[in-house]
Design a protein around this motif. Sequence first.
Motif, PDB file in Angstrom:
ATOM      1  N   HIS A 135       1.110  -0.908   0.242  1.00  0.00           N
ATOM      2  CA  HIS A 135      -0.026  -0.085  -0.080  1.00  0.00           C
ATOM      3  C   HIS A 135       1.007   1.255   0.405  1.00  0.00           C
ATOM      4  O   HIS A 135       1.641   1.480   0.113  1.00  0.00           O
ATOM      5  CB  HIS A 135      -0.792   0.009   1.446  1.00  0.00           C
ATOM      6  N   ARG A 275      -5.904  -4.409  -8.311  1.00  0.00           N
ATOM      7  CA  ARG A 275      -6.649  -3.741  -9.309  1.00  0.00           C
ATOM      8  C   ARG A 275      -7.854  -4.106  -8.724  1.00  0.00           C
ATOM      9  O   ARG A 275      -8.564  -3.386  -9.379  1.00  0.00           O
ATOM     10  CB  ARG A 275      -6.762  -4.132 -10.609  1.00  0.00           C
ATOM     11  N   SER A 278      -7.948  -0.831  -6.748  1.00  0.00           N
ATOM     12  CA  SER A 278      -7.671   0.075  -6.534  1.00  0.00           C
ATOM     13  C   SER A 278      -9.166   0.984  -8.119  1.00  0.00           C
ATOM     14  O   SER A 278      -9.011   1.645  -7.946  1.00  0.00           O
ATOM     15  CB  SER A 278      -6.465   0.538  -7.845  1.00  0.00           C
ATOM     16  N   VAL A 310      -3.460   3.512  -0.684  1.00  0.00           N
ATOM     17  CA  VAL A 310      -3.410   3.487  -2.169  1.00  0.00           C
ATOM     18  C   VAL A 310      -2.893   2.883  -2.564  1.00  0.00           C
ATOM     19  O   VAL A 310      -1.941   1.737  -1.931  1.00  0.00           O
ATOM     20  CB  VAL A 310      -3.430   5.042  -2.820  1.00  0.00           C
ATOM     21  N   SER A 312      -0.935   0.660  -6.852  1.00  0.00           N
ATOM     22  CA  SER A 312      -0.901   0.397  -7.951  1.00  0.00           C
ATOM     23  C   SER A 312      -1.106  -0.111  -8.639  1.00  0.00           C
ATOM     24  O   SER A 312      -0.082  -1.248  -8.792  1.00  0.00           O
ATOM     25  CB  SER A 312       0.754   0.225  -7.349  1.00  0.00           C
ATOM     26  N   PRO A 313      -1.940   0.043  -9.671  1.00  0.00           N
ATOM     27  CA  PRO A 313      -2.753  -1.307  -9.900  1.00  0.00           C
ATOM     28  C   PRO A 313      -1.595  -2.013 -11.289  1.00  0.00           C
ATOM     29  O   PRO A 313      -2.169  -3.119 -11.683  1.00  0.00           O
ATOM     30  CB  PRO A 313      -3.778  -0.567 -11.401  1.00  0.00           C
TER      31      PRO A 313
END
Length: 362
Positions: A135, A275, A278, A310, A312-313
């Motif tokens: 994360h 994903r 996300s 957050v 990261s895809p």
Amino acid sequence: MASFPRKRESRLFPNNAWMPACAGMTIPWSEARVFLGTFLTAAISLAIVASVSAQSVVKIGFVPSESFAPLFVAHERGHFKAQGLTTELVSLPSGAAILTQVATGDLQVGGGALGAAAFNASNQKLPVAFVAPMHFAYVEDYLVVRKAEIDAGRFKIVADLRGKACAINAKGVATEWVLDEVLKPGGLRIDNVDVKTLPFPEMLPALDNGAIHCGIITEPFATQAEEKSIGVRPLKAKPGAKPVPITVAFWNSDWAKKNDSAAKAFMNGYLRAVRDLSEPNAWKASVHTEIISKHTGVAAAVLLKTRAPVFSPNLELEEKEMMSQQEFNLRLGYLKYKEMKPIKELVDLSYAEAAVKLAGRK
């Protein structure tokens, strides 16, 4: 599969026709090629899954924290299972404990905050590889200042924290670097405050009774401090600011070398979960809050109020921020080496990049 000239007859199938042994009818060769391609693709996929399934159970270490959400989601939503993996989640008290068990091979995979232990493990060539981000967060979201200090007018700007007692959960971990970062706009560094170490749950009563004036506090405790009128998060990320990497996933590198198909399968399933998380409003989706609540013990109603991490895809790490964290740990003498090392020597994103390439970039 090799290409075939359009107007040339196949030697095996004259007149561009294919006669299945049990069909008694002629199928155009163009259709047969599609059939064969589909059949071969399915056969290869089944072979890969069979190879992965032959591996023993993949044990994954975690701390009951929201930052491990991708591991929870991949396990519970069947993303690992879809890749032919059988996984087991193992709860441990700290990232350091996870790192130790991954290094010894008692666990195959784990995760934890970036810090001295991670950098030292890479430098010492322990059988641990840091393979993907978990994360990201905004450093401003972690600083909680005692509300009584604000109400009394003793805190107005970051510079007012000079000499004050401020808590982190441990030395040499990401939260210590975060404290240093949030102090910078006030012209301070970490050695300008009185650093205390406390477990996150103990920071709230310490704020309440005045034992500390501020703390670097993770969710859901930061939200609980605000709800109980004990603390306030006075800072906001600047427009356009990027979240910084806080935690990373890692695995036993010896295991990955011996079980390449399982390592690839893990990363493919992990990417799918990242994903999922996300997507817009994914943090508030009941399918995710129920899973995260199950593994953290935090009520779903509380999770809905927290500031979402957050993800990261494309499983990318921000090298600049990682270098900053390395420099911080080096400056404080936590590292067992004397000169900065390139990030590529400390992390291995090759499996993550391969998984993204296979799935397509977002």
